[in-house]
Write an enzyme that holds these catalytic residues in place. Structure first.
Site, PDB file in Angstrom:
ATOM      1  N   GLU A 153       0.828  -1.214   0.000  1.00  0.00           N
ATOM      2  CA  GLU A 153       0.000   0.000   0.000  1.00  0.00           C
ATOM      3  C   GLU A 153       0.856   1.255   0.000  1.00  0.00           C
ATOM      4  OE1 GLU A 153      -2.480   0.570   3.483  1.00  0.00           O
ATOM      5  OE2 GLU A 153      -3.663   2.088   2.435  1.00  0.00           O
ATOM      6  N   GLU A 159       2.710  10.891   5.062  1.00  0.00           N
ATOM      7  CA  GLU A 159       2.851   9.684   5.895  1.00  0.00           C
ATOM      8  C   GLU A 159       4.042   8.825   5.491  1.00  0.00           C
ATOM      9  OE1 GLU A 159      -0.765   7.429   6.659  1.00  0.00           O
ATOM     10  OE2 GLU A 159      -1.953   9.150   6.053  1.00  0.00           O
ATOM     11  N   ASP A 186      -5.607   2.802  -1.983  1.00  0.00           N
ATOM     12  CA  ASP A 186      -6.375   3.508  -0.952  1.00  0.00           C
ATOM     13  C   ASP A 186      -6.808   4.835  -1.569  1.00  0.00           C
ATOM     14  OD1 ASP A 186      -6.879   5.458   1.137  1.00  0.00           O
ATOM     15  OD2 ASP A 186      -5.998   4.065   2.578  1.00  0.00           O
ATOM     16  N   HIS A 189      -5.386   8.201  -0.069  1.00  0.00           N
ATOM     17  CA  HIS A 189      -4.009   8.536  -0.462  1.00  0.00           C
ATOM     18  C   HIS A 189      -3.977   8.928  -1.941  1.00  0.00           C
ATOM     19  CE1 HIS A 189      -2.621   7.204   3.386  1.00  0.00           C
ATOM     20  NE2 HIS A 189      -3.016   5.952   3.189  1.00  0.00           N
ATOM     21  N   ARG A 218     -10.887  11.677   4.104  1.00  0.00           N
ATOM     22  CA  ARG A 218     -10.738  10.440   4.900  1.00  0.00           C
ATOM     23  C   ARG A 218     -12.024  10.072   5.655  1.00  0.00           C
ATOM     24  NH1 ARG A 218      -4.876   8.473   7.088  1.00  0.00           N
ATOM     25  NH2 ARG A 218      -5.081   6.586   5.908  1.00  0.00           N
ATOM     26  N   GLU A 247     -12.002   2.082   5.223  1.00  0.00           N
ATOM     27  CA  GLU A 247     -10.977   2.484   6.193  1.00  0.00           C
ATOM     28  C   GLU A 247     -11.094   4.004   6.334  1.00  0.00           C
ATOM     29  OE1 GLU A 247      -6.353   1.305   6.713  1.00  0.00           O
ATOM     30  OE2 GLU A 247      -6.738   2.868   5.241  1.00  0.00           O
TER      31      GLU A 247
END
Ligand code: LER
Ligand code: MN
Length: 277
Positions: A153, A159, A186, A189, A218, A247
């Site tokens: 990922e 991050e 994701d 991201h 998010r 998520e």
């Protein structure tokens, strides 16, 4: 495509895990809301009773989709790029325990935060890339031996300082050449790093192994400005039939994500289905 939700029984600091608490309660909730699978994040696989998870998974007919491993980095400082060989060894050791549990559950294992950072020094960064490659290769072999897929990922630039885009992940996957190493997309991201999310999904094609479905801020799908129709269309185009896992941050609250965002995505998928897409 099937829908999964993130859960953890651990004291997670990572805020985008929706279901928290005793593992039995998280399975009950995921089932009650109508998810098809559950993504379990664990600091250390030996923090939980493996047979209890197997039993819950069977009782609720909820497959464990993948094991999230980010807490090993966030809480224990374990990464594949660490300059200290002992730390890298412990990172690989922890991954191997996740792989054993995944083999018992029939799930995959995610490698995200555990990839680590390269740092600013050019020579050290080159060394860190080599360390990463060696660690990942060892994990791929261990996972292949027991039939477990690994999901690489990429994370956004705030991050992680090197593995940020679909292209970055595909380059590592290609270099490693392991059939059990897949790309985890994701969408949070991706909103930060990709030029065109749908084009990146097309580019990933068969390398795509899993999706974290989450909005631009998010929050749950439908709560931000990500064009989910385009994302889902691209996933259908590449014949992705795996899980879309929620998520997301529990905003405004867990219950509304579990219900509203789930309904939103189910309605979009139903709309595609009625149009024969
Ligand atoms: C971290 O930002 C993330 O998206 C997680 O899936 C990594 O484990
Ligand atoms: Mn993610």
């Amino acid at each position: 495509m099937k829908l999964a939700v993130t859960a953890t029984p651990s004291e997670a600091r990572f805020a985008a895990i929706l279901l928290r608490g005793a593992i039995a309660e998280t399975f009950a909730l995921a089932s009650q809301y109508g998810y098809d699978g559950i993504e379990v994040h664990l600091r250390d696989p030996h923090d939980v009773d493996w047979e209890e998870i197997v039993e819950l998974s069977q009782r609720y007919s909820l497959p464990v989709t993948t094991l999230g491993t980010g807490m090993a980095a966030g809480m224990d400082g374990l990464t594949f790029t660490d300059a200290n060989s002992e730390v890298r060894m412990r990172a690989v050791g922890r991954m191997k325990e996740h792989i054993k549990l995944a083999a018992r559950l029939g799930s995959a294992v995610t490698i995200g935060v555990l990839n680590g950072n390269l740092g600013n020094d050019v020579d050290q960064a080159a060394q860190a890339r080599k360390h990463h490659f060696a660690c990942l290769q060892e994990c791929c072999h261990a996972a292949a031996d027991v039939g477990v897929p690994l999901l690489l990922e990429p994370l956004n630039r705030y991050e992680c300082d090197w593995l940020n885009t679909t292209e970055d992940a595909l380059a590592v996957i290609e270099q490693l050449g392991a059939a059990n190493l897949k790309y985890l997309a994701d969408t949070y991201h991706m909103t930060i790093e990709e030029v065109d999310i749908a084009a990146s999904i097309h580019r990933a094609g068969d390398s795509l192994g899993y999706v974290h479905l989450v909005d631009s801020n998010r929050c749950g799908p439908g709560q931000g400005h990500l064009a989910f129709r385009e994302v889902l269309n691209a996933l259908i185009d590449v014949n992705y039939d795996g899980f879309l896992s929620f998520e997301c941050l529990p905003r405004p609250d867990v219950d509304s994500i579990l219900k509203n965002s789930l309904c939103y995505v189910k309605e979009l998928l139903a709309e595609f289905a009625t149009r024969g897409i």
